[in-house]
Motif scaffolding. Structure first.
Motif, PDB file in Angstrom:
ATOM      1  N   VAL A 296       4.120  -5.049  -6.781  1.00 56.17           N
ATOM      2  CA  VAL A 296       4.259  -4.052  -5.719  1.00 56.17           C
ATOM      3  C   VAL A 296       2.880  -3.713  -5.161  1.00 56.17           C
ATOM      4  O   VAL A 296       2.680  -3.679  -3.943  1.00 56.17           O
ATOM      5  CB  VAL A 296       4.980  -2.784  -6.237  1.00 56.17           C
ATOM      6  CG1 VAL A 296       4.896  -1.658  -5.218  1.00 56.17           C
ATOM      7  CG2 VAL A 296       6.430  -3.090  -6.578  1.00 56.17           C
ATOM      8  N   CYS A 297       1.920  -3.484  -6.040  1.00 59.06           N
ATOM      9  CA  CYS A 297       0.564  -3.134  -5.598  1.00 59.06           C
ATOM     10  C   CYS A 297      -0.108  -4.293  -4.861  1.00 59.06           C
ATOM     11  O   CYS A 297      -0.777  -4.080  -3.844  1.00 59.06           O
ATOM     12  CB  CYS A 297      -0.284  -2.707  -6.787  1.00 59.06           C
ATOM     13  SG  CYS A 297       0.199  -1.124  -7.493  1.00 59.06           S
ATOM     14  N   GLU A 298       0.067  -5.514  -5.350  1.00 62.66           N
ATOM     15  CA  GLU A 298      -0.537  -6.687  -4.694  1.00 62.66           C
ATOM     16  C   GLU A 298      -0.007  -6.871  -3.283  1.00 62.66           C
ATOM     17  O   GLU A 298      -0.705  -7.378  -2.414  1.00 62.66           O
ATOM     18  CB  GLU A 298      -0.272  -7.949  -5.520  1.00 62.66           C
ATOM     19  CG  GLU A 298      -1.081  -8.007  -6.799  1.00 62.66           C
ATOM     20  CD  GLU A 298      -0.630  -9.118  -7.739  1.00 62.66           C
ATOM     21  OE1 GLU A 298       0.457  -9.707  -7.514  1.00 62.66           O
ATOM     22  OE2 GLU A 298      -1.352  -9.382  -8.707  1.00 62.66           O
ATOM     23  N   GLY A 299       1.224  -6.451  -3.039  1.00 62.09           N
ATOM     24  CA  GLY A 299       1.801  -6.577  -1.711  1.00 62.09           C
ATOM     25  C   GLY A 299       1.259  -5.569  -0.713  1.00 62.09           C
ATOM     26  O   GLY A 299       1.496  -5.699   0.485  1.00 62.09           O
ATOM     27  N   THR A 300       0.529  -4.589  -1.197  1.00 60.97           N
ATOM     28  CA  THR A 300       0.040  -3.530  -0.318  1.00 60.97           C
ATOM     29  C   THR A 300      -1.474  -3.447  -0.258  1.00 60.97           C
ATOM     30  O   THR A 300      -2.034  -3.104   0.774  1.00 60.97           O
ATOM     31  CB  THR A 300       0.591  -2.157  -0.788  1.00 60.97           C
ATOM     32  OG1 THR A 300       2.011  -2.239  -0.849  1.00 60.97           O
ATOM     33  CG2 THR A 300       0.193  -1.049   0.157  1.00 60.97           C
ATOM     34  N   GLY A 301      -2.144  -3.749  -1.363  1.00 59.75           N
ATOM     35  CA  GLY A 301      -3.592  -3.551  -1.404  1.00 59.75           C
ATOM     36  C   GLY A 301      -4.306  -4.669  -2.120  1.00 59.75           C
ATOM     37  O   GLY A 301      -3.745  -5.729  -2.364  1.00 59.75           O
ATOM     38  N   GLN A 302      -5.555  -4.398  -2.460  1.00 59.25           N
ATOM     39  CA  GLN A 302      -6.356  -5.383  -3.185  1.00 59.25           C
ATOM     40  C   GLN A 302      -6.708  -4.837  -4.563  1.00 59.25           C
ATOM     41  O   GLN A 302      -7.013  -3.660  -4.723  1.00 59.25           O
ATOM     42  CB  GLN A 302      -7.615  -5.735  -2.407  1.00 59.25           C
ATOM     43  CG  GLN A 302      -8.603  -4.607  -2.235  1.00 59.25           C
ATOM     44  CD  GLN A 302      -9.840  -5.062  -1.499  1.00 59.25           C
ATOM     45  OE1 GLN A 302     -10.195  -6.236  -1.526  1.00 59.25           O
ATOM     46  NE2 GLN A 302     -10.490  -4.150  -0.820  1.00 59.25           N
TER      47      GLN A 302
END
Length: 96
Positions: free
Chosen positions: A26-32
């Motif tokens: 989920v985090c990889e899909g939004t940020g770095q």
């Protein structure tokens, strides 16, 4: 806005290890990713609320920990980088 997402997911069980992978996705899909369980995300208010909703759906609130920090603008005054990692400047020119 720039937000920092940090999480600590219990990996003592198989289910916990699966949750950890799902939270990271989920985090990889939004940020770095800036550290193993730390992400920087540039989002608008709608994206922020969607990200928070998706993360809360993945974690076990009795076993895991999720923290979301909203950084105050101007970010340059509040973020200092040291070491070999340099964040991608999403506001800068795109070089292909």
């Amino acid at each position: 806005m720039l937000i920092i997402v940090t999480y600590d997911v219990s990996t003592e069980t198989r289910e916990g290890r699966k949750r950890l992978r799902r939270v990271a996705k989920v985090c990889e899909g939004t940020g770095q990713r800036v550290q193993k369980s730390v992400f920087e995300c540039r989002v608008n208010l709608m994206q922020y609320e969607e990200l928070e909703r998706r993360l809360l759906a993945e974690i076990d609130q009795k076993e895991d920990n999720l923290r979301i920090y909203r950084l105050t603008e101007p970010v340059e005054l509040h973020v200092k980088e040291h070491g070999n990692f340099r964040a991608v400047d999403f506001e800068g020119p795109l070089v292909i």
